[in-house]
Design a protein around this motif. Structure first.
Motif, PDB file in Angstrom:
ATOM      1  N   THR A  26       0.796  -1.298   0.054  1.00 39.02           N
ATOM      2  CA  THR A  26       0.217  -0.052   0.033  1.00 39.02           C
ATOM      3  C   THR A  26       0.799   1.386   0.103  1.00 39.02           C
ATOM      4  O   THR A  26       0.358   2.416  -0.319  1.00 39.02           O
ATOM      5  CB  THR A  26      -1.087   0.147   1.189  1.00 39.02           C
ATOM      6  N   LYS A  27       2.152   1.087   0.516  1.00 44.77           N
ATOM      7  CA  LYS A  27       3.012   2.211   0.652  1.00 44.77           C
ATOM      8  C   LYS A  27       4.023   2.279  -0.588  1.00 44.77           C
ATOM      9  O   LYS A  27       4.698   3.380  -0.906  1.00 44.77           O
ATOM     10  CB  LYS A  27       3.808   2.303   2.075  1.00 44.77           C
ATOM     11  N   HIS A  28       3.952   1.024  -1.144  1.00 50.02           N
ATOM     12  CA  HIS A  28       5.141   1.014  -2.276  1.00 50.02           C
ATOM     13  C   HIS A  28       4.468   0.561  -3.513  1.00 50.02           C
ATOM     14  O   HIS A  28       4.573  -0.487  -4.019  1.00 50.02           O
ATOM     15  CB  HIS A  28       6.124  -0.195  -1.890  1.00 50.02           C
ATOM     16  N   THR A  29       3.845   1.627  -4.096  1.00 51.04           N
ATOM     17  CA  THR A  29       2.930   1.421  -5.353  1.00 51.04           C
ATOM     18  C   THR A  29       3.711   1.087  -6.682  1.00 51.04           C
ATOM     19  O   THR A  29       3.091   0.745  -7.754  1.00 51.04           O
ATOM     20  CB  THR A  29       1.891   2.755  -5.666  1.00 51.04           C
ATOM     21  N   GLU A  30       5.162   1.077  -6.523  1.00 51.92           N
ATOM     22  CA  GLU A  30       6.064   0.715  -7.828  1.00 51.92           C
ATOM     23  C   GLU A  30       5.623  -0.697  -7.748  1.00 51.92           C
ATOM     24  O   GLU A  30       6.239  -1.136  -9.172  1.00 51.92           O
ATOM     25  CB  GLU A  30       7.311   1.261  -7.294  1.00 51.92           C
ATOM     26  N   PHE A  31       5.229  -1.591  -7.196  1.00 56.45           N
ATOM     27  CA  PHE A  31       5.175  -2.673  -7.314  1.00 56.45           C
ATOM     28  C   PHE A  31       3.453  -3.215  -7.773  1.00 56.45           C
ATOM     29  O   PHE A  31       3.173  -4.232  -8.118  1.00 56.45           O
ATOM     30  CB  PHE A  31       5.306  -3.729  -6.131  1.00 56.45           C
ATOM     31  N   ALA A  32       2.758  -2.170  -8.006  1.00 57.20           N
ATOM     32  CA  ALA A  32       1.137  -2.523  -8.255  1.00 57.20           C
ATOM     33  C   ALA A  32       0.886  -3.009  -9.521  1.00 57.20           C
ATOM     34  O   ALA A  32      -0.087  -3.867  -9.664  1.00 57.20           O
ATOM     35  CB  ALA A  32       0.541  -0.959  -8.180  1.00 57.20           C
TER      36      ALA A  32
END
Length: 114
Positions: free
Chosen positions: A88-94
């Motif tokens: 939720t805090k590291h959207t680079e993996f979305a």
């Protein structure tokens, strides 16, 4: 300045044990466990040993594990609450994250014998 410095943590994938481990010096400080299914790495448990708690090691561990998943061309399924919160805090993996479904949970329970 002190001559004794804490060694940088090192994360490695241990395929035979279905997990990534984080080492601080020669100590295994923690792990994040997974099982693979259909090109997806399903993370189901993350822990840091009490002796290494509060040092930000879980974040280092999970970030490097997820980067490895990306490099492997796989996708992420975050059953583990810590991994889910991290995402939720590291959207680079979305773009490589799939939702947790009842079907995945049933499959995981069967694989883990729960």
């Amino acid at each position: 300045m002190s001559d004794q410095t804490t060694p940088a943590p090192v994360v490695s994938r241990v395929d035979a044990r279905h997990r990534y481990e984080i080492l601080v010096g020669e100590d295994r400080a923690g792990l994040t466990a997974y099982r693979d299914r259909d090109g997806r790495r399903v993370f189901f448990h993350t822990e840091i040993d009490d002796a290494h708690a509060g040092q930000g090691l879980a974040s280092v561990l999970v970030e490097q594990a997820l980067a490895d998943v990306r490099a492997s061309g796989m996708r992420i399924v975050p059953v583990c609450p810590y991994v889910a919160k991290f995402l939720t805090k590291h959207t680079e993996f979305a773009d490589i994250t799939d939702p947790v479904t009842p079907e995945i949970l049933t499959w995981l329970d069967g694989v883990l014998g729960r």
